[in-house]
Design a protein around this motif. Structure first.
Motif, PDB file in Angstrom:
ATOM      1  N   HIS A 145      41.813  60.315  35.850  1.00 29.27           N
ATOM      2  CA  HIS A 145      42.079  58.811  35.859  1.00 29.27           C
ATOM      3  C   HIS A 145      43.290  58.440  35.145  1.00 29.27           C
ATOM      4  O   HIS A 145      43.382  58.527  33.945  1.00 29.27           O
ATOM      5  N   ALA A 147      44.984  55.429  36.165  1.00 29.44           N
ATOM      6  CA  ALA A 147      45.271  54.002  36.609  1.00 29.44           C
ATOM      7  C   ALA A 147      44.964  53.090  35.448  1.00 29.44           C
ATOM      8  O   ALA A 147      44.024  53.365  34.429  1.00 29.44           O
ATOM      9  N   ALA A 149      43.062  50.684  34.614  1.00 26.79           N
ATOM     10  CA  ALA A 149      41.643  50.340  35.184  1.00 26.79           C
ATOM     11  C   ALA A 149      40.538  50.806  34.127  1.00 26.79           C
ATOM     12  O   ALA A 149      40.741  51.683  33.342  1.00 26.79           O
ATOM     13  N   VAL A 152      35.362  54.419  35.205  1.00 25.34           N
ATOM     14  CA  VAL A 152      34.811  54.568  36.581  1.00 25.34           C
ATOM     15  C   VAL A 152      33.806  55.822  36.802  1.00 25.34           C
ATOM     16  O   VAL A 152      33.862  56.644  35.909  1.00 25.34           O
ATOM     17  N   ASN A 167      40.593  56.454  31.457  1.00 26.70           N
ATOM     18  CA  ASN A 167      42.094  56.782  31.300  1.00 26.70           C
ATOM     19  C   ASN A 167      42.662  57.437  29.852  1.00 26.70           C
ATOM     20  O   ASN A 167      42.202  56.702  29.080  1.00 26.70           O
ATOM     21  N   LEU A 186      33.285  51.130  39.561  1.00 27.60           N
ATOM     22  CA  LEU A 186      33.356  50.575  38.233  1.00 27.60           C
ATOM     23  C   LEU A 186      31.924  51.284  37.332  1.00 27.60           C
ATOM     24  O   LEU A 186      31.038  51.393  38.066  1.00 27.60           O
ATOM     25  N   ALA A 193      35.942  50.538  43.729  1.00 29.10           N
ATOM     26  CA  ALA A 193      37.383  50.143  43.320  1.00 29.10           C
ATOM     27  C   ALA A 193      38.359  50.780  44.155  1.00 29.10           C
ATOM     28  O   ALA A 193      39.628  50.408  44.397  1.00 29.10           O
ATOM     29  N   SER A 214      47.087  50.041  39.603  1.00 29.43           N
ATOM     30  CA  SER A 214      46.528  48.867  38.657  1.00 29.43           C
ATOM     31  C   SER A 214      45.431  48.197  39.244  1.00 29.43           C
ATOM     32  O   SER A 214      45.582  47.327  40.340  1.00 29.43           O
ATOM     33  N   ALA A 215      44.319  48.044  38.491  1.00 26.90           N
ATOM     34  CA  ALA A 215      43.286  47.268  39.043  1.00 26.90           C
ATOM     35  C   ALA A 215      43.948  45.531  39.176  1.00 26.90           C
ATOM     36  O   ALA A 215      43.577  44.748  39.932  1.00 26.90           O
ATOM     37  N   GLU A 216      44.530  45.057  38.188  1.00 26.91           N
ATOM     38  CA  GLU A 216      45.119  43.835  37.925  1.00 26.91           C
ATOM     39  C   GLU A 216      45.970  43.478  39.229  1.00 26.91           C
ATOM     40  O   GLU A 216      45.973  42.238  39.756  1.00 26.91           O
ATOM     41  N   ASP A 218      45.939  44.935  41.882  1.00 24.73           N
ATOM     42  CA  ASP A 218      45.080  45.145  43.426  1.00 24.73           C
ATOM     43  C   ASP A 218      45.956  46.206  44.183  1.00 24.73           C
ATOM     44  O   ASP A 218      46.187  46.235  45.182  1.00 24.73           O
ATOM     45  N   LEU A 220      45.069  49.969  43.565  1.00 24.75           N
ATOM     46  CA  LEU A 220      44.543  51.002  43.185  1.00 24.75           C
ATOM     47  C   LEU A 220      44.513  52.070  44.260  1.00 24.75           C
ATOM     48  O   LEU A 220      44.389  51.582  45.584  1.00 24.75           O
TER      49      LEU A 220
END
Length: 280
Positions: A145, A147, A149, A152, A167, A186, A193, A214-216, A218, A220
């Motif tokens: 992990h 990312a 985010a 997960v 992470n 998630l 995700a 980055s999840a924010e 968009d 990933l």
């Protein structure tokens, strides 16, 4: 839907960033690189929107190193290297974002990942790749992990096989060889995700999956690295990427410089420019 956000710039001089990163170097089974005293190294660039140039002993080794790139592993002679990392186009006469005099250890198989931490800050993490023997009919799967985010779960054919991964951690397991349909959700939910993606888990191989981005923002994504030759006591261990994901910059292996001995410790952050664009 992509929600882009304004990219802010953070620039630092060489003296403003101090990086201390160490990697344990266990005695792996077999391997040509280990037998002749060399190290085998792969570098993964998992920082979205950040392109860099990498120099060693004054020579440019990885120009225009782009996000999502995983270099080919190559043997590297042990020794001391002066590593400099510049924001793309700012070297070699500018101020290096990172400069370190590095001692390269012999006999390691490692991957260095430049990525975002959970809060979205660029960091470096070094991973030691397990090249020990895999039981007959089995395949080794590792998920890392890296990312920006939250925690997960990783599912194979809809069933969770790795849960609560955060992470910058990794989890490994041995599974029957074959092709699985994997996705990342998630933790504790069914909210996808990343994925789904088909993973070919070959017998006697180690498949390493990086969840990055980055999840924010968009963005990933998954990146796959495969190390083969562990189905029996091998004469040599080959490490590389699978399929169309292969990338080839042989000189990139000098980045093993970040791996010496002990546990992974990050005392500084990657001080290069990172921009974000925000628009509705």
């Amino acid at each position: 839907m992509t929600n882009s956000r304004s990219r802010k710039t953070a620039t630092a001089t060489a003296g403003a960033c101090v990086l201390s990163l160490a990697v344990a170097v266990p005695a792996f089974a077999g391997g040509t690189a280990q037998e002749d005293g060399k190290a085998s190294v792969t570098v993964f660039h998992g920082v979205p929107g950040l392109t860099v140039d990498v120099y060693a002993n004054g020579n440019e080794l990885i120009p225009d190193f782009e996000p999502g790139t995983l270099t080919e592993p190559r043997p590297l002679n042990p020794g001391t290297y002066d590593i400099q990392v510049f924001a793309d186009g700012e070297g070699p006469d500018g101020d290096a974002a990172i400069r370190e005099s590095i001692e390269i250890p012999a006999g390691a198989n490692a991957t260095l990942a430049a990525h975002l931490d959970a809060q979205g800050t660029p960091v470096l993490t070094a991973f030691v790749n397990d090249t020990s023997e895999v039981p007959a009919g089995q395949s080794r799967l590792t998920v890392r992990h890296v990312a920006a985010a939250p925690a997960v779960d990783v599912r194979a054919d809809g069933e969770p096989v790795i849960e609560g991964l955060t992470n910058p951690n990794e989890k490994s397991l041995e599974v029957p060889a074959g092709t699985v349909n994997a996705d990342v959700v998630l933790a504790g939910t069914g909210t996808v995700a990343i994925g789904p993606a088909a993973l070919d888990l070959a017998e006697g191989a180690h498949t390493i999956v990086y969840a990055w981005g980055s999840a924010e923002d968009d963005n990933l994504a998954l990146k796959t690295q495969t190390i083969s030759g562990m189905d029996s006591a091998p004469n040599g261990v080959d490490a590389g990427e699978s399929g169309a994901m292969a990338a080839g910059n042989e000189s990139a292996t000098v980045w093993l410089a970040w791996g010496t001995t002990g546990a992974v410790a990050v005392a500084g952050l990657l001080a290069a420019r990172r921009r974000y664009t925000r628009s509705d």
